[in-house]
Design an enzyme around this catalytic site. Structure first.
Site, PDB file in Angstrom:
ATOM      1  N   ASP A   1      -4.078 -13.000   4.046  1.00 39.94           N
ATOM      2  CA  ASP A   1      -5.170 -12.427   4.844  1.00 39.94           C
ATOM      3  C   ASP A   1      -6.533 -12.703   4.209  1.00 39.94           C
ATOM      4  O   ASP A   1      -7.558 -12.238   4.698  1.00 39.94           O
ATOM      5  CB  ASP A   1      -4.962 -10.930   5.107  1.00 39.94           C
ATOM      6  CG  ASP A   1      -4.469 -10.167   3.909  1.00 39.94           C
ATOM      7  OD1 ASP A   1      -4.367 -10.753   2.820  1.00 39.94           O
ATOM      8  OD2 ASP A   1      -4.183  -8.959   4.054  1.00 39.94           O
TER       9      ASP A   1
ATOM     10  N   HIS B   1      -6.291  -7.454   0.356  1.00 45.02           N
ATOM     11  CA  HIS B   1      -6.455  -6.018   0.087  1.00 45.02           C
ATOM     12  C   HIS B   1      -5.932  -5.683  -1.313  1.00 45.02           C
ATOM     13  O   HIS B   1      -4.965  -6.297  -1.788  1.00 45.02           O
ATOM     14  CB  HIS B   1      -5.657  -5.205   1.107  1.00 45.02           C
ATOM     15  CG  HIS B   1      -6.067  -5.410   2.534  1.00 45.02           C
ATOM     16  ND1 HIS B   1      -5.529  -6.409   3.324  1.00 45.02           N
ATOM     17  CD2 HIS B   1      -6.962  -4.751   3.302  1.00 45.02           C
ATOM     18  CE1 HIS B   1      -6.071  -6.352   4.541  1.00 45.02           C
ATOM     19  NE2 HIS B   1      -6.952  -5.367   4.556  1.00 45.02           N
TER      20      HIS B   1
ATOM     21  N   HIS C   1       0.816  -1.226   0.000  1.00 44.65           N
ATOM     22  CA  HIS C   1       0.000   0.000   0.000  1.00 44.65           C
ATOM     23  C   HIS C   1       0.852   1.280   0.000  1.00 44.65           C
ATOM     24  O   HIS C   1       0.295   2.374  -0.136  1.00 44.65           O
ATOM     25  CB  HIS C   1      -0.911   0.041   1.225  1.00 44.65           C
ATOM     26  CG  HIS C   1      -1.870  -1.116   1.311  1.00 44.65           C
ATOM     27  ND1 HIS C   1      -2.798  -1.385   0.326  1.00 44.65           N
ATOM     28  CD2 HIS C   1      -2.038  -2.083   2.256  1.00 44.65           C
ATOM     29  CE1 HIS C   1      -3.495  -2.473   0.676  1.00 44.65           C
ATOM     30  NE2 HIS C   1      -3.044  -2.907   1.835  1.00 44.65           N
TER      31      HIS C   1
ATOM     32  N   ASP D   1      -3.211 -10.893  -2.213  1.00 48.23           N
ATOM     33  CA  ASP D   1      -3.551 -10.407  -0.869  1.00 48.23           C
ATOM     34  C   ASP D   1      -5.051 -10.081  -0.811  1.00 48.23           C
ATOM     35  O   ASP D   1      -5.669  -9.782  -1.828  1.00 48.23           O
ATOM     36  CB  ASP D   1      -2.745  -9.132  -0.633  1.00 48.23           C
ATOM     37  CG  ASP D   1      -2.678  -8.688   0.813  1.00 48.23           C
ATOM     38  OD1 ASP D   1      -1.669  -8.965   1.469  1.00 48.23           O
ATOM     39  OD2 ASP D   1      -3.643  -8.016   1.269  1.00 48.23           O
TER      40      ASP D   1
END
Ligand SMILES: [Zn+2]
Length: 384
Positions: free
Chosen positions: A265, A178, A141, A176
């Site tokens: 995750d 996200h 990120h 991931d």
């Protein structure tokens, strides 16, 4: 030739130093998870396989970090790392929640980036067929001048820019939970790098981006691809979306190197997300990535990523590196692994079922997203 000689030469880039940063007692990111994964790899015999090597990372230089990050931001991270805190640091993304001002953060982030660079060097120089920089990827990120979502220096962007600047084409696949927004931003107008992110939709989860219509800009148009899935997506539906979109796109792009971000995750026990993948579903995804990576002239690199359930991280990344090395793991977690309690098998029990109505909504959402990506991006690659 004996089968053992045909096994891929696989490198694990890791040192225990990468497990030591303390983000604070309430922060979900616990770098000790890396040491647990490493312990499990060792207890499973994976690290003593004849085709496996371990190589410790070196920190990325400031010049390498500045391939992506601005000088002002890099200097701010140094100041935070020395314990010099001012309100101005908020401008660079540091605060008390996701990115606390932790002493030593510069050194830890530079070491993660250096590990990704080294993994890429080992593979592109022909010293390895596949390399796993376990501490990388969690910084996906991080933006050019801002820390975000636990990320400080965007190790994937830094490493991939180095490869692309040598004239090689790179496909980046981020699994991931996200959206890999920082990596997408790093290459949004760059046709040398295809970025693909499969994630829980930004409608429900940080960072709130990663929709199908984010396809790149200028000469990079079409080279950013997003697959935003519904909360509670299962292995079966996740893999359905993966199979429909990622192999055809990566093959059409013809990368020299495949670079994968292996966040776990997506796991059904993860405390900060809402998907329902198991470790065996995750390992099935890694097997698919291996099929793509093995076809790339320069091979493939993987990095870690998110993953906040300790038992899921240790098992999933052991399973991932076993796939990379062509190593058969036992079914049961070996008794020599004592760092975490309650782990019995590498594979999970199936997660609890949802009601039929919810299942059918998730099913329909998955098919809609597959159709939307195909309609938006596939024609740009000459795919139907
Ligand atoms: Zn994540």
């Amino acid at each position: 030739m004996p089968a053992s000689l045909k096994k891929p030469r696989a490198v694990l880039v890791y040192s225990d130093e990468q497990s030591r940063l303390d983000m604070g007692p309430s922060h979900p990111l616990k770098p000790i998870r890396l040491r647990h994964a490493h312990d499990l790899m060792r207890a499973s015999g994976l690290l003593s396989a004849s085709n496996v090597r371990e190589v410790p990372p070196q920190p990325a230089s400031q010049q390498e970090i500045e391939r992506y990050h601005t000088r002002g931001y890099v200097e701010a991270v140094k100041a935070v790392s020395r314990g010099e805190w001012s309100m101005e640091m908020g401008r660079y993304g540091f605060g008390m929640a996701d990115n606390p001002p932790v002493p030593g953060i510069y050194e830890a982030a530079a070491l993660a980036a250096g590990g990704c660079i080294l993994a890429c060097e080992m593979v592109t120089s022909g010293q390895a067929d596949a390399a796993f920089a376990m501490a990388g990827g969690v910084h996906h990120h991080a933006m050019a001048s801002r820390a975000a979502g636990f990320g400080v220096f965007n190790d994937a962007v830094i490493a991939i820019k180095g490869i692309a600047d040598r004239g090689l084409r790179v496909a980046y696949v981020d699994i991931d939970c996200h959206h890999g927004d920082g990596v997408q931003a790093g290459f949004y107008d760059d046709p040398r790098v295809l970025t693909v992110s499969v994630h829980e939709s930004g409608q429900y989860l940080f960072p709130g981006t990663g929709f199908v219509n984010e396809t790149g800009h200028g000469s990079g148009e079409g080279y950013s691809v997003n697959v935003p899935l519904a909360p509670y997506t299962t292995d079966e539906l996740w893999l359905r979306a993966f199979d429909a979109i990622i192999p055809p796109l990566v093959r059409a792009f013809k990368p020299d190197l495949l670079f994968c971000q292996l966040g776990i995750d997506t796991h059904y026990k993860d405390p900060i997300t809402h998907m329902r993948l198991t470790t065996q579903g995750f390992a099935d995804a890694v097997r698919r990535l291996k099929l793509l990576g093995d076809k790339c002239p320069k091979g493939w690199v993987a990095v870690g990523g998110g993953g906040y359930d300790m038992g899921a991280v240790a098992r999933a990344w052991t399973m991932a590196f076993a796939v990379m090395a062509g190593f058969d793991l036992p079914e049961r977690v070996p008794p020599g692994f004592k760092a975490l309690n309650g782990l019995t098998t590498f594979a999970d029990e199936p997660p609890p079922a949802l009601d039929a109505d919810t299942e059918s909504q998730i099913n329909a959402h998955t098919d809609r997203v597959i159709a939307a990506v195909k309609e938006t991006v596939f024609p740009l690659f000459g795919l139907a």
